[in-house]
Scaffold this motif. Structure first.
Motif, short mmCIF file in Angstrom:
data_model
loop_
_atom_site.label_atom_id
_atom_site.label_comp_id
_atom_site.label_asym_id
_atom_site.label_seq_id
_atom_site.Cartn_x
_atom_site.Cartn_y
_atom_site.Cartn_z
N SER A 1 -41.81 -19.72 -8.88
CA SER A 1 -41.13 -20.38 -9.99
C SER A 1 -39.70 -20.69 -9.58
O SER A 1 -39.17 -20.10 -8.64
N ILE B 1 -44.22 -29.27 -10.76
CA ILE B 1 -43.98 -28.16 -11.67
C ILE B 1 -44.01 -28.73 -13.09
O ILE B 1 -43.18 -29.56 -13.46
N ALA C 1 -38.56 -30.07 -8.70
CA ALA C 1 -39.66 -29.74 -9.61
C ALA C 1 -40.69 -30.86 -9.70
O ALA C 1 -41.90 -30.60 -9.67
N CYS D 1 -45.76 -23.07 -11.84
CA CYS D 1 -45.56 -23.67 -13.16
C CYS D 1 -45.42 -22.60 -14.24
O CYS D 1 -46.09 -21.57 -14.18
#
Length: 167
Positions: A66, A104, A99, A129
């Motif tokens: 993340s 993501i 991202a 994600c």
């Protein structure tokens, strides 16, 4: 972000608190105008971010971790593997600005449920994600889509000291 005109949906703020156990409901969607909590739910972190607790973060593709920091929500999408999802634009250089390239997104997942915690002792993990319970992806995504602020928090010293938005 609001004062810079970067938010089209400035009535909603979403906070994901990765300092908490994944066994906690650590995603908060707040209606800032009405001062009410719209959603408080489970949210999974990346598989290489940690087990029950998130500990390691990356902005690099293929890490399955993340990423921290501020995001601006984009539009809804539908994917073959995850179904309905919400595209995220990371806006912090070096922390989450890749991202979109990393794909993501916020999506629903069976491993982001109370039943999964009951069966496995912790929430499941994604490819990086923030994943929510499947029954909540549509109402959450509808509430925060199209230009609201999402903040993913963890007390990481590097992030806290180097974030341009926090400093």
């Amino acid at each position: 972000l609001k004062s810079e005109g970067k938010l089209q949906n400035d009535s909603v703020l979403t906070i994901i608190d990765f300092s908490q156990s994944s066994n906690n409901k650590r995603m908060y969607v707040i209606d800032l105008y009405h001062k009410v909590l719209l959603f408080n739910t489970y949210v999974a972190h990346g598989r290489n971010t940690g087990e029950e607790f998130a500990e390691h973060f990356s902005n690099i593709a293929g890490t399955f971790q993340s990423s921290l920091g501020f995001y601006i929500t984009q539009s809804l999408a539908t994917g073959a593997h995850v179904g309905l999802s919400l595209i995220l634009q990371g806006i912090e250089k070096g922390f989450n600005d890749l991202a979109k390239q990393r794909e993501i997104i916020i999506h629903g997942a069976d491993y982001a449920t109370e039943q999964f915690i009951h069966d496995n002792g912790r929430l499941g993990r994604s490819f990086g994600c923030p994943s929510v319970p499947p029954e909540l992806i549509q109402p959450v995504a509808e509430a925060i889509k199209d230009g609201s602020c999402l903040f993913i928090y963890y007390p990481d010293n590097t992030y806290i000291s180097q974030s341009a938005l926090l400093n």
